[in-house]
Design an enzyme around this catalytic site. Structure first.
Site, PDB file in Angstrom:
ATOM      1  N   GLY A  47     -44.548 -23.582  45.079  1.00 26.68           N
ATOM      2  CA  GLY A  47     -44.848 -24.657  45.266  1.00 26.68           C
ATOM      3  C   GLY A  47     -43.135 -25.595  44.624  1.00 26.68           C
ATOM      4  O   GLY A  47     -42.125 -24.574  44.449  1.00 26.68           O
ATOM      5  N   GLN A  52     -36.433 -30.123  41.334  1.00 27.70           N
ATOM      6  CA  GLN A  52     -36.156 -29.229  41.833  1.00 27.70           C
ATOM      7  C   GLN A  52     -34.866 -29.305  42.734  1.00 27.70           C
ATOM      8  O   GLN A  52     -34.094 -29.014  43.073  1.00 27.70           O
ATOM      9  CB  GLN A  52     -36.516 -27.893  41.876  1.00 27.70           C
ATOM     10  CG  GLN A  52     -37.614 -27.423  41.096  1.00 27.70           C
ATOM     11  CD  GLN A  52     -38.657 -26.912  40.969  1.00 27.70           C
ATOM     12  OE1 GLN A  52     -39.513 -26.654  42.022  1.00 27.70           O
ATOM     13  NE2 GLN A  52     -37.898 -25.619  41.125  1.00 27.70           N
ATOM     14  N   CYS A  99     -40.261 -18.738  39.647  1.00 30.98           N
ATOM     15  CA  CYS A  99     -40.074 -20.442  39.361  1.00 30.98           C
ATOM     16  C   CYS A  99     -38.647 -20.538  40.675  1.00 30.98           C
ATOM     17  O   CYS A  99     -38.353 -19.621  39.878  1.00 30.98           O
ATOM     18  CB  CYS A  99     -39.615 -20.914  38.835  1.00 30.98           C
ATOM     19  SG  CYS A  99     -39.355 -22.874  38.436  1.00 30.98           S
ATOM     20  N   LEU A 100     -38.265 -21.213  41.046  1.00 31.85           N
ATOM     21  CA  LEU A 100     -37.279 -21.157  41.855  1.00 31.85           C
ATOM     22  C   LEU A 100     -36.232 -21.454  41.852  1.00 31.85           C
ATOM     23  O   LEU A 100     -34.374 -21.415  41.631  1.00 31.85           O
ATOM     24  CB  LEU A 100     -37.519 -22.022  43.884  1.00 31.85           C
ATOM     25  CG  LEU A 100     -38.967 -21.269  44.635  1.00 31.85           C
ATOM     26  CD1 LEU A 100     -39.360 -22.289  45.783  1.00 31.85           C
ATOM     27  CD2 LEU A 100     -38.757 -20.127  44.843  1.00 31.85           C
ATOM     28  N   HIS A 141     -48.237 -25.587  36.692  1.00 33.69           N
ATOM     29  CA  HIS A 141     -46.563 -24.520  36.907  1.00 33.69           C
ATOM     30  C   HIS A 141     -45.727 -25.751  37.036  1.00 33.69           C
ATOM     31  O   HIS A 141     -44.415 -26.837  36.870  1.00 33.69           O
ATOM     32  CB  HIS A 141     -46.361 -23.967  37.146  1.00 33.69           C
ATOM     33  CG  HIS A 141     -45.374 -23.245  37.574  1.00 33.69           C
ATOM     34  ND1 HIS A 141     -44.465 -22.248  36.974  1.00 33.69           N
ATOM     35  CD2 HIS A 141     -44.222 -23.680  38.837  1.00 33.69           C
ATOM     36  CE1 HIS A 141     -43.335 -22.071  37.915  1.00 33.69           C
ATOM     37  NE2 HIS A 141     -42.672 -22.928  38.120  1.00 33.69           N
ATOM     38  N   GLU A 142     -45.859 -26.501  38.622  1.00 32.21           N
ATOM     39  CA  GLU A 142     -45.453 -28.006  38.992  1.00 32.21           C
ATOM     40  C   GLU A 142     -45.534 -28.622  38.423  1.00 32.21           C
ATOM     41  O   GLU A 142     -44.441 -29.888  38.133  1.00 32.21           O
ATOM     42  CB  GLU A 142     -45.534 -27.643  40.737  1.00 32.21           C
ATOM     43  CG  GLU A 142     -45.936 -26.602  41.456  1.00 32.21           C
ATOM     44  CD  GLU A 142     -44.510 -26.133  41.308  1.00 32.21           C
ATOM     45  OE1 GLU A 142     -43.886 -26.692  41.519  1.00 32.21           O
ATOM     46  OE2 GLU A 142     -44.162 -24.170  41.915  1.00 32.21           O
ATOM     47  N   HIS A 145     -42.912 -29.684  35.776  1.00 32.09           N
ATOM     48  CA  HIS A 145     -41.533 -29.933  36.221  1.00 32.09           C
ATOM     49  C   HIS A 145     -41.091 -30.931  35.958  1.00 32.09           C
ATOM     50  O   HIS A 145     -40.611 -32.031  35.904  1.00 32.09           O
ATOM     51  CB  HIS A 145     -41.339 -29.838  37.401  1.00 32.09           C
ATOM     52  CG  HIS A 145     -41.168 -27.971  37.754  1.00 32.09           C
ATOM     53  ND1 HIS A 145     -39.825 -26.684  37.358  1.00 32.09           N
ATOM     54  CD2 HIS A 145     -41.478 -27.101  38.311  1.00 32.09           C
ATOM     55  CE1 HIS A 145     -39.627 -26.070  38.206  1.00 32.09           C
ATOM     56  NE2 HIS A 145     -41.079 -25.520  37.989  1.00 32.09           N
TER      57      HIS A 145
HETATM   58 NI    NI Z   1     -41.259 -24.155  39.140  1.00 32.52          NI
END
Ligand code: NI
Length: 170
Positions: A47, A52, A99-100, A141-142, A145
């Protein structure tokens, strides 16, 4: 298409609230989504949220196939805009997340087990889904953000937060 730089934890943009998308089906929106798809694939993520990649709008993409996540259910590739999440029960479960924007780390995070999410795709078509388990976790999670929330802030016991290669080494 272009791979965008993924902003890492510590950057103030990741702590800000994202703004709703007001215009759908625009060239600008389609281009951003194409770039996000390429960026997520390049980073092998499940995701990615617009903040981000430096865009403070309420847009996330996600999706996972069982080849890459053999222990989890597959999640259809989804573009989700202006999301609203409603838990369908009080039940939560702990699961490992990464998480990226927090590369190399994993943490044990409680999430609602079953949720409903509503929102729109890039064409402005409404979406309304009841999901559970891994799918529900990825959406939570997404969408976090979009309210300036990163998963380490949701970890209840920081002993279960660490480097992936150390946590899961034999
Ligand atoms: Ni993330």
């Amino acid at each position: 298409m272009a791979i965008k730089e993924i902003i890492k934890m510590g950057h103030p943009l990741l702590l800000e609230k994202a703004k709703p998308v007001t215009e759908f089906d625009t060239l600008e929106l389609h281009k951003l989504i194409e770039d996000m798809i390429e960026t997520m694939a390049d980073a092998s993520g499940a995701g990615l949220a617009a903040p981000q990649v430096g865009e403070g709008i309420q847009l996330v993409i996600f999706g996972a196939d069982t080849e890459r996540y053999p222990e989890d259910d597959s999640i259809p590739f989804t573009v989700l805009i202006n999301p609203i999440i409603t838990p369908l029960s009080d039940e939560t479960e702990d699961g490992w997340e990464g998480c990226l924007s927090v590369p190399g780390m994993r943490g044990l995070v409680p999430r609602f087990q079953k949720i409903n999410y509503k929102g729109y795709d890039q064409f402005g078509k409404a979406m309304d889904r009841d999901v559970e388990g891994f799918h529900a976790r990825v959406v939570q999670h997404e969408c976090d953000h979009l309210i300036g929330m990163l998963y380490p802030l949701r970890i209840k016991d920081l002993r279960f937060f660490g480097f992936e290669d150390t946590l899961f080494s034999e």
